[in-house]
Design an enzyme around this catalytic site. Structure first.
Site, mmCIF file in Angstrom:
data_model
loop_
_atom_site.group_PDB
_atom_site.id
_atom_site.type_symbol
_atom_site.label_atom_id
_atom_site.label_comp_id
_atom_site.label_asym_id
_atom_site.label_seq_id
_atom_site.Cartn_x
_atom_site.Cartn_y
_atom_site.Cartn_z
ATOM 1 N N GLY A 245 0.808 -1.220 0.000
ATOM 2 C CA GLY A 245 0.000 0.000 0.000
ATOM 3 C C GLY A 245 0.834 1.259 0.000
ATOM 4 C CG ASP B 292 5.386 -3.142 -4.773
ATOM 5 O OD1 ASP B 292 6.014 -4.202 -4.909
ATOM 6 O OD2 ASP B 292 5.873 -2.138 -4.221
ATOM 7 N NE ARG C 186 1.584 2.178 -6.720
ATOM 8 C CZ ARG C 186 2.827 2.670 -6.670
ATOM 9 N NH1 ARG C 186 3.853 1.884 -6.932
ATOM 10 N NH2 ARG C 186 3.041 3.925 -6.356
ATOM 11 N N GLY D 200 2.549 3.714 1.495
ATOM 12 C CA GLY D 200 3.100 3.946 2.821
ATOM 13 C C GLY D 200 3.542 5.368 3.057
#
Length: 487
Positions: A89, A251, A182, A91
């Protein structure tokens, strides 16, 4: 009363179910200052650079949310260095919302380094000035090269200390892209057993980013096919210009085929097909020569996430088309770099023979290609400006004889050939030592080198005598530079 610089920012991503994101109040930088503003790009977006440079604009760029808007951090997962890492995620990235430019294009505006999010894990949600300058410069350098990429609008800095390998100062980069979706967003849903989430996210992507595919007989398969095609072209772009990403985790792969997440990147100096630009990549998974195949590995991960929507045999067939797409795109770029107007079967061997000789002699990649435009096909010409780049002069002589014969077999005007080659072989790239010089000066409060590099890298194919120092061979100390995932 003046309107806020981003007074009209709808949040398109917030139309997705709440499990796809978290609303986050940013943590603005204390004592913010504007390190650099990308005036040209701001105007391209239809934003007023002068307003952005005013105190409320700088406050926004340093992490203050627009009035009435709560930024979002998005949830995704991914494979890192080939290993499933689970939930990741945003961050340290916050999505402010979308901006529509004068041409009707929608852009997502994101702050990187604006504080903790629910996905920060063990991180502090901050970015440092060093890495922010690298991302800011390189995203615009890659854009200048004509390669799909996220863009950079501004850097805001602060004296706030941030702890990495050493104590550094904080910064926020304002990043802009048509989408920050992504591969990992789809993996996140699939690996959590959220098959409906894969469908919802795919529908969102089709509706907002691939509307031309919605009427396809099989729109989900068409979406995967388009991502494969864009990724193949992107890898051809990277390889042709000598760009190393450094951390091609799933990612860090863009659904739109953009270069995204600039960290331990590097442009090749001496050509080394096995060059590893990321000091953290101990096994060389993301070495320059591995990038096209790593992209295919990542596409397999993305395709797996689409198994709830597309039959496996169709996904396999789509993936099998990747290699031909990449090779075709790469060969087209190499022909252009070589100045070849016609396509012939032995062009592959001609290009491969050159790269093998360059690899064996560690020939400077950018300088060689730029000088190649001046190749003299006259009888007896020695082309010393190129020949002297090789320790093994005989290796160059053998290849040059073949190249001369190939050029003479075409009826192309030499001046036209030189102009065409200079339009695809840049004179300037963001070598690591150039970024490092800008960073060292910025730490002392001098941002002039950031500005000068931005002006140069916006037009990397132009002959600009005032930037000739950027086109020189790297200094000896450049070989001692090391970049890692913290960069």
């Amino acid at each position: 009363m003046k309107t806020h610089p981003f007074a009209m920012l709808p949040q398109r991503y917030a139309t997705l179910p709440p499990r796809f994101y978290r609303a986050v109040e940013p943590t603005a930088l204390p004592e913010p200052r504007l390190v650099h503003l990308n005036d040209a790009f701001a105007r391209e977006l239809g934003l007023d650079p002068e307003r952005l440079a005013e105190p409320d604009g700088v406050a926004l760029l340093a992490g203050s949310a627009p009035p009435g808007k709560t930024p979002l951090s998005t949830a995704y997962s991914g494979h890192q260095f080939g290993v499933w890492a689970g939930q990741l995620g945003d961050g340290r990235a916050l999505l402010l919302g979308e901006w529509r430019d004068g041409r009707g294009r929608d852009w997502e505006i994101q702050l990187k380094g604006a504080g903790l999010t629910p996905f920060s894990r063990m991180g502090d949600g901050r970015a440092v000035l060093r890495s922010s300058i690298r991302e800011y410069l390189c995203s615009e350098a890659v854009a200048g090269l004509g390669i799909p990429t996220t863009r950079a609008l501004a850097i805001a800095g602060s004296p706030e200390p941030v702890y990495r390998e050493t104590v550094e100062t904080a910064a926020v980069v304002t990043r802009v892209a048509e989408s920050f979706l992504r591969f990992g967003h789809f993996e996140h849903c699939y690996h959590r057993g959220d098959e409906d989430g894969v469908r919802v996210l795919a529908d969102f992507a089709l509706r907002h980013h691939f509307p031309e595919l919605q009427d396809s007989a099989q729109p989900y398969a068409a979406l995967v096919g388009e991502v494969i095609a864009r990724t193949a072209r992107l890898m051809a772009d990277w390889q042709a210009v000598g760009f190393c990403h450094g951390v091609m985790n799933t990612d860090n792969m863009s659904l739109l085929g953009l270069t995204i997440d600039y960290g331990p990147f590097g442009f090749l100096d001496g050509f080394d097909a096995a060059h590893i630009c990321n000091h953290s990549d101990h096994a060389g998974r993301y070495a320059y020569g591995q990038q096209p195949q790593v992209a295919l590995w990542n596409l397999n991960c993305l395709a797996s996430a689409f198994l709830p929507l597309v039959p496996e045999e169709e996904l396999v067939a789509l993936l099998r088309g990747y290699q031909a797409r990449f090779e075709g795109a790469y060969l087209a770029r190499m022909r252009a770099k070589l100045g070849l107007a016609d396509a012939r079967p032995d062009d592959v061997e001609l290009a491969e023979a050159l790269l093998l000789a360059m690899h064996a002699n560690r020939v400077d990649y950018t300088i060689f290609w730029r000088r190649l435009a001046g190749f003299d096909t006259a009888d007896g010409a020695t082309n010393d400006a190129l020949r002297n780049l090789f320790v093994d002069r005989a290796a160059f002589d053998g290849w040059a004889a073949r190249y001369r014969e190939r050029l003479l077999s075409e009826e192309r005007d030499p001046a036209a050939r030189r102009a065409a080659m200079n339009a695809v072989n840049p004179k300037y790239v963001l070598r690591n030592h150039l970024a490092e010089t800008a960073i060292r000066r910025a730490r002392d409060g001098d941002f002039s080198e950031v500005d000068r590099l931005m002006r140069c890298l916006a037009r990397p194919f132009d002959d600009a005598p005032e930037f000739d120092d950027y086109a020189a061979f790297p200094p000896e100390w450049a070989g001692d530079l090391s970049v890692s995932c913290s960069s």
